[in-house]
Design a protein around this motif. Structure first.
Motif, mmCIF file in Angstrom:
data_model
loop_
_atom_site.group_PDB
_atom_site.id
_atom_site.type_symbol
_atom_site.label_atom_id
_atom_site.label_comp_id
_atom_site.label_asym_id
_atom_site.label_seq_id
_atom_site.Cartn_x
_atom_site.Cartn_y
_atom_site.Cartn_z
ATOM 1 N N TRP A 16 -10.914 2.313 11.140
ATOM 2 C CA TRP A 16 -10.679 2.846 9.798
ATOM 3 C C TRP A 16 -11.644 3.984 9.450
ATOM 4 N N SER A 125 -0.538 -1.460 13.759
ATOM 5 C CA SER A 125 -1.632 -0.624 13.245
ATOM 6 C C SER A 125 -1.260 0.847 13.317
ATOM 7 N N LEU A 128 1.264 1.580 10.514
ATOM 8 C CA LEU A 128 0.596 1.706 9.217
ATOM 9 C C LEU A 128 -0.132 3.039 9.094
ATOM 10 N N VAL A 129 -0.743 3.488 10.192
ATOM 11 C CA VAL A 129 -1.428 4.789 10.181
ATOM 12 C C VAL A 129 -0.426 5.912 9.943
ATOM 13 N N ILE A 131 2.651 5.785 8.542
ATOM 14 C CA ILE A 131 3.208 5.723 7.181
ATOM 15 C C ILE A 131 2.179 6.184 6.160
ATOM 16 N N SER A 132 0.923 5.778 6.360
ATOM 17 C CA SER A 132 -0.143 6.195 5.445
ATOM 18 C C SER A 132 -0.357 7.705 5.510
ATOM 19 N N PHE A 133 -0.303 8.259 6.717
ATOM 20 C CA PHE A 133 -0.484 9.706 6.892
ATOM 21 C C PHE A 133 0.611 10.486 6.163
ATOM 22 N N GLY A 135 2.441 9.429 3.581
ATOM 23 C CA GLY A 135 2.253 9.271 2.140
ATOM 24 C C GLY A 135 1.087 10.090 1.610
ATOM 25 N N LEU A 136 -0.029 10.075 2.317
ATOM 26 C CA LEU A 136 -1.199 10.829 1.879
ATOM 27 C C LEU A 136 -0.956 12.333 1.966
ATOM 28 N N THR A 139 0.826 13.352 -1.051
ATOM 29 C CA THR A 139 -0.116 13.381 -2.166
ATOM 30 C C THR A 139 -0.940 14.668 -2.145
#
Length: 270
Positions: A16, A125, A128-129, A131-133, A135-136, A139
């Motif tokens: 992380w 993992s 999740l990385v 999908i997070s990338f 979304g971020l 943003t």
């Protein structure tokens, strides 16, 4: 299930700090490019006004007004860097277990129960990385757009609407189905990379390299060969062609996971 969740949490905890650092660095670069583009545009206009002794409106007609699409033109390159880093992480997430000082892979392989949970913990993992990338990144685009409108003068701005470049439009259409397809493609690439790593770890040296080459060649042959045959026969409607290609893709996706699980179970040893 409990072990799978614990392993997934462990994988994320081990990475992380690097993940957050990379994401913040990429986001900072994107925001700074927007700020820098606005400052550069205004400086060019002022210098032209001073040198050519013209009014602001005349200088703007010469240089043109700045749009957010132009100011964010470097975003696609930053996103490509992010994609490359995710690909490297998909490889590193396995090799760090073998080459770390503690040989963490031995602890994983000796855990009670099947080894399937090891594979899916790493796979989850990465999911999740990714999908997070995504979304971020969206943003950051919204934040950069707000900063762009706040910094630039109204008469220097071409449009007040959020317009993205063609590359960004393909990634951020805000269409749920398009986004789902993009995520599935990303997870397929992750699964394929997992398969290549496990082939190398199972056979090592020349034999492992040979299997990797054969797997890559098989993927290329199946996808391109299938598409060529369908187009040559020319007997299928467009939606039927799409359905056949999707079926081939899904079957090969399932194959990569099945093959990886077999290698992990029967070929990888302590």
């Amino acid at each position: 299930m409990k072990q799978y969740l614990m392993l997934t949490n462990e994988e994320l905890k081990r990475s992380w700090k690097i993940i957050v650092s990379v994401v913040l660095a990429l986001a900072s670069i994107e925001i700074l490019t927007v700020v820098g583009r606005v400052i550069y545009q205004e400086r060019q206009v002022r210098n032209y006004m001073s040198d050519a002794k013209v009014t602001e409106s005349e200088a703007l007609r010469s240089f043109g007004k700045l749009s957010f699409e132009q100011a964010s033109s470097y975003f696609s390159y930053v996103i490509m860097i992010g994609i490359v880093l995710v690909i490297l992480y998909a490889i590193q997430i396995w090799y760090r277990d073998w080459f770390g000082e503690s040989k963490y892979i031995y602890r994983l392989l000796l855990l009670p129960g099947g080894r399937t949970k090891i594979f899916f913990a790493k796979w989850t993992s990465l999911a999740l990385v990714i999908i997070s990338f995504i979304g971020l990144q969206w943003t950051v685009i919204q934040l950069s757009y707000a900063i762009f409108n706040w910094l630039i003068k109204d008469n220097y701005r071409e449009s007040s609407s959020l317009v993205l470049s063609d590359t960004l439009k393909q990634l951020y259409t805000m269409n749920g189905m398009d986004l789902l397809v993009f995520i599935i493609l990303a997870l397929f690439i992750v699964s394929f990379l997992f398969l290549l790593v496990l082939l190398e770890r199972s056979y090592r040296k020349a034999k492992g390299l040979l299997f990797i080459v054969l797997e890559v060649a098989a993927l290329f042959t199946i996808m391109m060969g299938g598409l060529y045959i369908i187009e040559t026969l020319n007997i299928f409607l467009r939606h039927e062609t799409a359905g056949i290609m999707v079926t081939i893709f899904v079957l090969y996706f399932a194959y990569t996971i099945w093959k990886s699980l077999r290698l992990l179970k029967w070929k990888i040893s302590v």
